[in-house]
Design an enzyme around this catalytic site. Structure first.
Site, PDB file in Angstrom:
ATOM      1  CG  ASN A 286      -2.395   0.481   0.665  1.00  0.00           C
ATOM      2  OD1 ASN A 286      -2.516   1.535   0.046  1.00  0.00           O
ATOM      3  ND2 ASN A 286      -3.425  -0.301   0.940  1.00  0.00           N
ATOM      4  NE  ARG A 287      -2.223   4.808  -3.614  1.00  0.00           N
ATOM      5  CZ  ARG A 287      -2.997   3.777  -3.960  1.00  0.00           C
ATOM      6  NH1 ARG A 287      -3.494   2.982  -3.023  1.00  0.00           N
ATOM      7  NH2 ARG A 287      -3.266   3.544  -5.226  1.00  0.00           N
TER       8      ARG A 287
ATOM      9  CG  HIS B  70       1.832  -2.067  -3.859  1.00  0.00           C
ATOM     10  ND1 HIS B  70       1.158  -2.176  -2.657  1.00  0.00           N
ATOM     11  CD2 HIS B  70       0.867  -2.107  -4.830  1.00  0.00           C
ATOM     12  CE1 HIS B  70      -0.143  -2.290  -2.884  1.00  0.00           C
ATOM     13  NE2 HIS B  70      -0.350  -2.247  -4.182  1.00  0.00           N
TER      14      HIS B  70
ATOM     15  CG  HIS C  65      -1.484  -6.527  -5.541  1.00  0.00           C
ATOM     16  ND1 HIS C  65      -2.591  -6.503  -6.356  1.00  0.00           N
ATOM     17  CD2 HIS C  65      -1.331  -5.256  -5.089  1.00  0.00           C
ATOM     18  CE1 HIS C  65      -3.067  -5.263  -6.420  1.00  0.00           C
ATOM     19  NE2 HIS C  65      -2.321  -4.488  -5.645  1.00  0.00           N
TER      20      HIS C  65
ATOM     21  CG  ASP D 155      -7.429   1.359  -4.550  1.00  0.00           C
ATOM     22  OD1 ASP D 155      -7.013   0.466  -3.791  1.00  0.00           O
ATOM     23  OD2 ASP D 155      -6.696   1.926  -5.396  1.00  0.00           O
TER      24      ASP D 155
ATOM     25  CD  GLU E 178      -3.904  -5.340  -2.385  1.00  0.00           C
ATOM     26  OE1 GLU E 178      -2.829  -4.810  -2.055  1.00  0.00           O
ATOM     27  OE2 GLU E 178      -4.758  -4.780  -3.102  1.00  0.00           O
TER      28      GLU E 178
END
Length: 357
Positions: free
Chosen positions: A92-93, A118, A189, A259, A321
């Site tokens: 993720n971010r 990621h 993922h 998302d 995920e």
């Protein structure tokens, strides 16, 4: 803290000669796990990817439920490069591509607008892993990520064990140790379609979460979880993925659909999520030790890749995920993702498949 037995194996893997700076090998290794029910899972060393997952449907026919390429070399040129990949160092971010740890700021590679996604430009999905098959049902994937890899501190030794059980479950177990304080958030993922192909909007989805993490326009969490009740994010009772995906909602607009990370209700009895396909009768239940689940509805798929089951058209696959929350290194109220020397990172998730008549 005493070392867990897995640590000794991870440390041994650190001397396997793996070079995580290297792009995926020109000749990736492919390994297939099988069970007596006919289910199989195929992986490649290029990103320790789950390339294929064949599951029997209600008629006993094997269905490809994971989107992937026939040739592992195609993953390097994919326009949505995370198909089936083992993600790290940080799934993720991370906002602004930076974080502070023990008073020091670390700057990461930016690969998602102003943010790091990621693991950065050469995250684990682009790296060559060492694969070791243990009998018909177990695969061990090992990687050594050097200090400074994509800006992350510390040498990180990683071991991922994939197990295909006789009861048609795929177990994913992650372990890691470091020689310096760092942050770690590993996941897989995989892009799923229990129909085998076509739109995923008719899939029935349950997510065992009373709240989710609202995000800004760059998909960074705003901070506090929000209740799912009364929103399009309420999947506590099974709903079709497409039933509310088109409603006017700022969060859906930011994500171009779903998302978002869901804050899971912790329960030893209930799964974190359940997905069902009426077309095939295949049901997938997810169990995890992780606090969060990122639901992605394939909003950035553009039909630019020729996959095994056809083009990767808009919303023809979804991701669920298991992970810690996005941007946790910058958000002290979130569960910590800090790993220190002498401690072991450990995470376990199960994707269990069955047939509902």
């Amino acid at each position: 803290m005493k070392y867990h037995p897995i640590v000794l194996l991870i440390i041994a893997a650190a001397f396997c000669g793996c070079n995580s700076r290297k792009r995926a090998s020109a000749e990736p290794v492919m390994i297939t796990l099988k069970n007596a029910s006919g289910m199989s899972a195929t992986f490649c060393s290029n990103g320790a990817r789950l390339m294929s997952l064949l599951v029997p449907d209600r008629n006993g026919k094997l269905v490809e439920v994971v989107a992937g390429f026939e040739n592992p070399l195609d993953y390097d040129s994919a326009t949505e490069p995370y198909f089936g990949a083992t993600i790290g160092r940080y799934g993720n971010r991370i906002a602004g591509g930076k974080f502070r740890l023990d008073g020091k700021e670390f700057k990461l590679s930016l690969n998602n607008g102003p943010n790091t996604l990621h693991g950065g430009k050469t995250g684990f999905q682009y790296q060559s892993w060492e694969l070791s098959q243990q009998g018909d049902s177990v695969l061990i994937c090992s990687l050594v990520s050097p200090d400074g890899d994509n800006g992350f501190p510390g040498k990180l030794s990683v071991r991922v064990t994939y197990t295909l059980t006789s009861s048609n479950s795929l177990l994913m177990e992650y372990g890691a140790v470091t020689d310096q304080p760092t942050v770690v958030n590993l996941t897989n993922h995989a892009f799923f379609n229990l129909n085998g192909s076509g739109s995923i909007l008719d899939h029935q989805l349950m997510i065992n979460a009373n709240s989710f993490l609202p995000v800004d326009s760059t998909l960074i969490p705003l901070g506090s979880p929000a209740p799912v009740k009364g929103t399009p994010f309420d999947f506590r009772i099974s709903e079709a993925i497409g039933s509310r995906i088109g409603v006017k909602d700022q969060q859906l607009r930011f994500g171009k659909g779903y998302d978002h990370n869901f804050v899971l209700n912790k329960s030893k009895l209930m799964p974190a999520a359940v997905v069902y396909s009426e077309k095939t009768g295949i049901e997938m239940k997810i169990f995890t030790s992780e606090p969060g689940l990122q639901f992605y509805s394939g909003n950035f798929m553009k039909g630019e890749n020729q996959l095994r089951s056809g083009k990767d058209d808009f919303r023809t696959a979804f991701c669920l995920e298991t992970q810690h929350f996005p941007d946790s290194p910058n958000q002290p109220k979130f569960p910590s993702t800090v790993l220190r020397p002498g401690h072991t990172y450990h995470s376990k998730s199960i994707y269990a498949f069955s047939i509902e008549k």
